[in-house]
Design a protein around this motif. Structure first.
Motif, PDB file in Angstrom:
ATOM      1  N   PHE A 172      38.732 -41.102   6.637  1.00 52.09           N
ATOM      2  CA  PHE A 172      37.612 -40.229   6.295  1.00 52.09           C
ATOM      3  C   PHE A 172      38.052 -38.775   6.152  1.00 52.09           C
ATOM      4  O   PHE A 172      37.676 -38.080   5.209  1.00 52.09           O
ATOM      5  CB  PHE A 172      36.515 -40.326   7.351  1.00 52.09           C
ATOM      6  CG  PHE A 172      35.519 -39.207   7.273  1.00 52.09           C
ATOM      7  CD1 PHE A 172      34.604 -39.151   6.228  1.00 52.09           C
ATOM      8  CD2 PHE A 172      35.517 -38.181   8.208  1.00 52.09           C
ATOM      9  CE1 PHE A 172      33.709 -38.100   6.131  1.00 52.09           C
ATOM     10  CE2 PHE A 172      34.630 -37.137   8.116  1.00 52.09           C
ATOM     11  CZ  PHE A 172      33.721 -37.098   7.080  1.00 52.09           C
ATOM     12  N   ILE A 209      31.325 -35.906  19.011  1.00 49.01           N
ATOM     13  CA  ILE A 209      31.364 -36.675  17.771  1.00 49.01           C
ATOM     14  C   ILE A 209      30.124 -36.402  16.930  1.00 49.01           C
ATOM     15  O   ILE A 209      30.199 -36.202  15.705  1.00 49.01           O
ATOM     16  CB  ILE A 209      31.482 -38.179  18.067  1.00 49.01           C
ATOM     17  CG1 ILE A 209      32.822 -38.489  18.744  1.00 49.01           C
ATOM     18  CG2 ILE A 209      31.342 -39.005  16.784  1.00 49.01           C
ATOM     19  CD1 ILE A 209      34.026 -38.188  17.888  1.00 49.01           C
ATOM     20  N   LEU A 232      35.921 -32.919  16.099  1.00 46.44           N
ATOM     21  CA  LEU A 232      35.617 -33.369  14.744  1.00 46.44           C
ATOM     22  C   LEU A 232      34.951 -32.257  13.952  1.00 46.44           C
ATOM     23  O   LEU A 232      35.245 -32.054  12.766  1.00 46.44           O
ATOM     24  CB  LEU A 232      34.715 -34.608  14.796  1.00 46.44           C
ATOM     25  CG  LEU A 232      34.411 -35.296  13.461  1.00 46.44           C
ATOM     26  CD1 LEU A 232      35.692 -35.775  12.788  1.00 46.44           C
ATOM     27  CD2 LEU A 232      33.458 -36.474  13.676  1.00 46.44           C
ATOM     28  N   VAL A 270      38.616 -42.811  11.051  1.00 45.36           N
ATOM     29  CA  VAL A 270      38.525 -41.354  11.154  1.00 45.36           C
ATOM     30  C   VAL A 270      39.597 -40.695  10.285  1.00 45.36           C
ATOM     31  O   VAL A 270      39.327 -39.734   9.559  1.00 45.36           O
ATOM     32  CB  VAL A 270      38.670 -40.899  12.620  1.00 45.36           C
ATOM     33  CG1 VAL A 270      38.746 -39.376  12.699  1.00 45.36           C
ATOM     34  CG2 VAL A 270      37.516 -41.406  13.465  1.00 45.36           C
ATOM     35  N   ILE A 318      29.664 -34.993  13.033  1.00 42.22           N
ATOM     36  CA  ILE A 318      28.879 -35.674  12.002  1.00 42.22           C
ATOM     37  C   ILE A 318      27.834 -34.715  11.421  1.00 42.22           C
ATOM     38  O   ILE A 318      27.596 -34.699  10.210  1.00 42.22           O
ATOM     39  CB  ILE A 318      28.211 -36.933  12.587  1.00 42.22           C
ATOM     40  CG1 ILE A 318      29.280 -37.998  12.857  1.00 42.22           C
ATOM     41  CG2 ILE A 318      27.135 -37.482  11.658  1.00 42.22           C
ATOM     42  CD1 ILE A 318      28.773 -39.234  13.565  1.00 42.22           C
ATOM     43  N   TYR A 378      31.231 -44.499   6.362  1.00 48.07           N
ATOM     44  CA  TYR A 378      32.111 -44.246   7.507  1.00 48.07           C
ATOM     45  C   TYR A 378      31.362 -43.970   8.809  1.00 48.07           C
ATOM     46  O   TYR A 378      31.966 -43.998   9.886  1.00 48.07           O
ATOM     47  CB  TYR A 378      33.008 -43.030   7.225  1.00 48.07           C
ATOM     48  CG  TYR A 378      34.188 -43.312   6.332  1.00 48.07           C
ATOM     49  CD1 TYR A 378      35.340 -43.922   6.824  1.00 48.07           C
ATOM     50  CD2 TYR A 378      34.168 -42.950   4.994  1.00 48.07           C
ATOM     51  CE1 TYR A 378      36.430 -44.166   6.006  1.00 48.07           C
ATOM     52  CE2 TYR A 378      35.253 -43.187   4.163  1.00 48.07           C
ATOM     53  CZ  TYR A 378      36.380 -43.798   4.682  1.00 48.07           C
ATOM     54  OH  TYR A 378      37.461 -44.038   3.865  1.00 48.07           O
ATOM     55  N   ILE A 431      32.966 -44.034  12.593  1.00 46.08           N
ATOM     56  CA  ILE A 431      33.290 -42.779  13.279  1.00 46.08           C
ATOM     57  C   ILE A 431      32.627 -42.751  14.648  1.00 46.08           C
ATOM     58  O   ILE A 431      33.232 -42.340  15.652  1.00 46.08           O
ATOM     59  CB  ILE A 431      32.856 -41.567  12.432  1.00 46.08           C
ATOM     60  CG1 ILE A 431      33.701 -41.478  11.164  1.00 46.08           C
ATOM     61  CG2 ILE A 431      32.981 -40.273  13.237  1.00 46.08           C
ATOM     62  CD1 ILE A 431      33.242 -40.407  10.190  1.00 46.08           C
TER      63      ILE A 431
END
Length: 290
Positions: A157, A117, A70, A154, A121, A142, A146
């Motif tokens: 977003f 993850i 991510l 996801v 973020i 979100y 997520i």
């Protein structure tokens, strides 16, 4: 009839340096291989190493990036620079990469763990701090989805995120973020905080950076509070003693990081006094670790 070799590169940020660049280049040369294209599949460390090599190779090289985390998927499309660490200082070397293709496959994210993850973020939170334009509220809607890895959320977003960056991106406050990254490195090396995975370490760095940005008036009170509301959804549970905070600041002074911090503020708005820099960092640490 395509000939290729496969190279496995360590993924940790500590390997994003010239030593790793040299090892990869020596491996390619030892194979007597005529490089025409580099395809990089992995996290930001892998993409940065591949990007750097593609620009310093003796002949033109095509570069294809396939970000698999991510964090990498949120940054690789718009950040066309490859960055390397030098010693303990992050992102000291930089070169424009201009990849021929960035291929984002949301399905790759299904293999990620919680730490991966959280790192992603943290990257989006950092972008929100650099350039808000109303995106904080979009992101807040979100975050929980997520964290739960709801793939439709996801994908939605990522579409909104990349569209927003194309429309609004600007770059500022890099000194704050470089300093925050080094603070987190020291915390990990001195083992002064409760055990944190890499994702929570990234979020700790963002927390400190946001506090510094607010106290340096690079971030409005409204935006700061909005970003804090997002962070509070992910408890960090960090504890650092006052003595360890002082030790950390002393390390920064010895490395002259406080000077770098000052140079990247808006000239003329702040008195150039070392105690002011120390107080800003101590206040940020107190707020983050309370």
């Amino acid at each position: 009839n395509i000939q290729f070799i496969t190279l496995n590169v360590p993924a940790g940020d500590k390997h994003r340096n010239l030593r790793q660049i040299r090892q990869v280049c020596e491996k390619i040369v030892s194979e007597n291989y005529d490089v025409r294209t580099i395809i990089a599949l992995g996290n930001n460390t892998i993409l940065n190493i591949a990007g750097f090599i593609s620009r310093i190779w003796h002949s033109p090289v095509n570069l294809i990036l396939i970000p698999a985390t991510l964090l990498a998927q949120t940054s690789s499309v718009h950040d066309i620079s490859a960055r390397l660490n030098v010693g303990n200082i992050p992102n000291q070397l930089m070169i424009d990469t201009r990849p021929n293709l960035v291929w984002i496959d949301i399905g790759l994210l299904k293999s990620l763990n919680e730490s991966d993850i959280l790192s992603g973020i943290a990257a989006v939170l950092q972008y929100c701090a650099i350039d808000t334009h109303g995106f904080i509220n979009v992101f807040q809607s979100y975050v929980q989805r997520i964290l739960n890895m709801e793939m439709d959320a996801v994908e939605e977003f990522m579409t909104e995120y990349h569209g927003h960056r194309v429309r609004h991106f600007k770059k500022s406050g890099e000194g704050i973020y470089r300093l925050g990254s080094r603070i987190v490195q020291i915390i990990k090396q001195q083992s002064v905080a409760s055990p944190l995975n890499d994702g929570k370490t990234q979020l700790l760095g963002i927390h400190i950076e946001l506090c510094l940005a607010r106290k340096s008036e690079l971030l409005s009170e409204q935006d700061f509070e909005a970003l804090m509301r997002i962070l509070k959804q992910i408890p960090l549970e960090v504890s650092i003693s006052d003595d360890e905070k002082k030790k950390l600041i002393q390390t920064l002074k010895e490395e002259h990081m406080l000077r770098h911090f000052y140079l990247l503020k808006t000239p003329g708005e702040f008195e150039h006094a070392e105690h002011l820099e120390e107080n800003l960092i101590m206040d940020a640490l107190n707020f983050t670790c309370q």
